[in-house]
Design an enzyme around this catalytic site. Sequence first.
Site, mmCIF file in Angstrom:
data_model
loop_
_atom_site.group_PDB
_atom_site.id
_atom_site.type_symbol
_atom_site.label_atom_id
_atom_site.label_comp_id
_atom_site.label_asym_id
_atom_site.label_seq_id
_atom_site.Cartn_x
_atom_site.Cartn_y
_atom_site.Cartn_z
ATOM 1 N N ALA A 68 0.765 -1.175 -0.139
ATOM 2 C CA ALA A 68 -0.262 -0.070 -0.033
ATOM 3 C C ALA A 68 0.725 1.097 0.088
ATOM 4 O O ALA A 68 2.064 1.186 0.387
ATOM 5 C CB ALA A 68 -0.979 -0.020 1.120
ATOM 6 N N GLY A 111 0.681 -4.845 0.968
ATOM 7 C CA GLY A 111 -0.545 -4.903 0.341
ATOM 8 C C GLY A 111 -0.598 -5.746 -1.187
ATOM 9 O O GLY A 111 -1.301 -6.169 -1.689
ATOM 10 N N GLU A 114 -0.765 -9.123 -0.320
ATOM 11 C CA GLU A 114 -2.241 -9.304 -0.239
ATOM 12 C C GLU A 114 -2.910 -9.429 -1.694
ATOM 13 O O GLU A 114 -4.111 -10.046 -1.767
ATOM 14 C CB GLU A 114 -2.575 -8.186 0.701
ATOM 15 C CG GLU A 114 -2.108 -8.694 2.245
ATOM 16 C CD GLU A 114 -2.344 -7.425 3.043
ATOM 17 O OE1 GLU A 114 -2.035 -6.464 2.872
ATOM 18 O OE2 GLU A 114 -2.828 -7.979 4.278
ATOM 19 N N GLU A 134 4.712 -5.217 7.280
ATOM 20 C CA GLU A 134 4.117 -3.896 7.798
ATOM 21 C C GLU A 134 4.685 -3.815 9.275
ATOM 22 O O GLU A 134 4.591 -2.683 9.728
ATOM 23 C CB GLU A 134 2.680 -4.253 7.925
ATOM 24 C CG GLU A 134 1.835 -4.080 6.469
ATOM 25 C CD GLU A 134 1.892 -5.170 5.512
ATOM 26 O OE1 GLU A 134 2.575 -6.208 6.040
ATOM 27 O OE2 GLU A 134 1.282 -5.333 4.680
HETATM 28 C C1 HXC Z 1 5.155 4.423 -1.354
HETATM 29 C C2 HXC Z 1 7.025 3.373 -1.952
HETATM 30 C C3 HXC Z 1 6.595 2.119 -1.429
HETATM 31 C C4 HXC Z 1 5.411 2.021 -0.964
HETATM 32 C C5 HXC Z 1 8.514 1.889 -2.642
HETATM 33 N N1 HXC Z 1 8.076 3.208 -2.826
HETATM 34 N N2 HXC Z 1 7.503 1.538 -1.704
HETATM 35 N N3 HXC Z 1 6.134 4.569 -1.907
HETATM 36 N N4 HXC Z 1 4.884 3.126 -0.617
HETATM 37 N N5 HXC Z 1 4.910 0.766 -0.285
HETATM 38 C C6 HXC Z 1 9.094 4.112 -3.460
HETATM 39 C C7 HXC Z 1 9.898 4.681 -2.718
HETATM 40 O O1 HXC Z 1 9.727 5.454 -1.858
HETATM 41 C C8 HXC Z 1 11.089 5.243 -3.800
HETATM 42 O O2 HXC Z 1 10.229 6.649 -4.102
HETATM 43 C C9 HXC Z 1 10.845 4.498 -4.976
HETATM 44 O O3 HXC Z 1 9.519 3.582 -4.492
HETATM 45 C C10 HXC Z 1 11.770 3.256 -4.989
HETATM 46 O O4 HXC Z 1 11.795 2.535 -3.888
HETATM 47 P P1 HXC Z 1 13.569 2.234 -3.166
HETATM 48 O O5 HXC Z 1 13.090 2.159 -1.818
HETATM 49 O O6 HXC Z 1 14.189 3.540 -3.659
HETATM 50 O O7 HXC Z 1 13.432 1.052 -3.702
HETATM 51 P P2 HXC Z 1 14.647 -0.079 -3.360
HETATM 52 O O8 HXC Z 1 15.907 0.469 -2.642
HETATM 53 O O9 HXC Z 1 15.045 -0.965 -4.605
HETATM 54 O O10 HXC Z 1 13.968 -1.030 -2.314
HETATM 55 C C11 HXC Z 1 12.888 -1.813 -2.756
HETATM 56 C C12 HXC Z 1 11.790 -2.096 -1.590
HETATM 57 C C13 HXC Z 1 11.533 -0.919 -0.628
HETATM 58 C C14 HXC Z 1 12.834 -3.152 -0.832
HETATM 59 C C15 HXC Z 1 10.658 -2.777 -1.937
HETATM 60 O O11 HXC Z 1 11.108 0.276 -1.643
HETATM 61 C C16 HXC Z 1 10.633 -0.853 0.242
HETATM 62 O O12 HXC Z 1 10.894 -1.392 1.632
HETATM 63 N N6 HXC Z 1 9.474 -0.562 0.112
HETATM 64 C C17 HXC Z 1 8.187 -0.645 1.385
HETATM 65 C C18 HXC Z 1 7.774 -2.035 1.429
HETATM 66 C C19 HXC Z 1 6.578 -2.105 2.672
HETATM 67 O O13 HXC Z 1 6.787 -1.789 3.653
HETATM 68 N N7 HXC Z 1 5.724 -2.402 2.302
HETATM 69 C C20 HXC Z 1 4.454 -2.586 2.833
HETATM 70 C C21 HXC Z 1 3.594 -1.212 2.773
HETATM 71 S S1 HXC Z 1 2.201 -1.190 4.176
HETATM 72 P P3 HXC Z 1 11.124 7.822 -4.091
HETATM 73 O O14 HXC Z 1 10.359 8.962 -4.502
HETATM 74 O O15 HXC Z 1 12.147 7.952 -2.964
HETATM 75 O O16 HXC Z 1 12.011 7.493 -5.362
HETATM 76 C C22 HXC Z 1 1.092 -2.140 3.500
HETATM 77 C C23 HXC Z 1 -0.199 -2.159 4.226
HETATM 78 C C24 HXC Z 1 -1.383 -2.987 3.633
HETATM 79 O O17 HXC Z 1 1.020 -2.489 2.576
HETATM 80 C C25 HXC Z 1 -2.380 -2.816 4.076
HETATM 81 C C26 HXC Z 1 -3.609 -2.879 3.213
HETATM 82 C C27 HXC Z 1 -5.048 -2.602 3.621
#
Ligand code: HXC
Length: 261
Positions: A68, A111, A114, A134
């Site tokens: 998400a 997400g 999911e 998360e």
């Molecule tokens: C918003 C995101 C994002 C996310 C990545 N980006 N994931 N933006 N929401 N979930 C953006 C980064 O901010 C960055 O933007 C660009 O995408 C590239 O990401 P990087 O981190 O620079 O890439 P990398 O170093 O290759 O790392 C990849 C990654 C990392 C390991 C996947 O991006 C990461 O950990 N992302 C978050 C994963 C996460 O926690 N997901 C769960 C979310 S909570 P900029 O602008 O800086 O270039 C969730 C709740 C679900 O999903 C509930 C549903 C109801």
Amino acid sequence: SSPSYNNIIVSQPKPSVTLITLNRPKALNALNSELFHEINAATAAADDDAAVGAIVITGSEKAFAAGADIKEMKDKEFAAAYKSNFLGHWTKLTTIRKPIIAAVSGHALGGGCELAMMCDIILASPTATFGQPEINLGVIPGAGGTQRLTKALGKSLSMELILTGRPLSATEAASHGLVSRVVDEGTSVVDEAVKVADKIAQKGAVATQAAKEAVNASFELNLQEGNRFERRLFQALFATKDQKEGMSAFAEKRKPTFTNE
Ligand code: HXC
């Protein structure tokens, strides 16, 4: 003419298959609210299109979806999230009647994992990783992660993934049954998913929808109720032309031509 979307690309790689490609490359396909509304609109349109037999959802090589959209969520307060039933619209995907295949390369996190698990079949490329990180953000999965992952992987491994946030590799995901298989290196997981979708689309649509409904019922009903539900659907299919055609074709040693009736 088809509607235009800001976050997804919708195409027909075959007349019988709708392909939805998540398209927010700069954010690794982070699932913002609008993107999910677009998935809902595109899957509903495919569900209503008699020419379509199955749907494929995919992302990019690098990311199916990294979760998400954290930037959209970070300043949210409880009252607003609760009153608007924040992300409640994600569940609409589970009401789509036609089979949906997730073709996963790269990150399928939070997400994104999911979303893949809401699909009916997951095919993975060797680069795919699945996880529920998360916990690292101070929250827990909110779109079925604690439920669907546990049903797929069992308690111990799900607990480990959800409590530590560590991702699962494609091979681990396949060995534990989260995905149906990992495609060979060098094979496109999207091409493979389209092939599977097209194969499904060649079957009778009443039967494929009934099969999807019956398998999904196994997650809701106890064994006795589930088997009763299955048997009723099975019996009901004797009212279809496709059953007559399928069984006659077998007896006459020819290929069936299903009319979805
Ligand atoms: C918003 C995101 C994002 C996310 C990545 N980006 N994931 N933006 N929401 N979930 C953006 C980064 O901010 C960055 O933007 C660009 O995408 C590239 O990401 P990087 O981190 O620079 O890439 P990398 O170093 O290759 O790392 C990849 C990654 C990392 C390991 C996947 O991006 C990461 O950990 N992302 C978050 C994963 C996460 O926690 N997901 C769960 C979310 S909570 P900029 O602008 O800086 O270039 C969730 C709740 C679900 O999903 C509930 C549903 C109801």
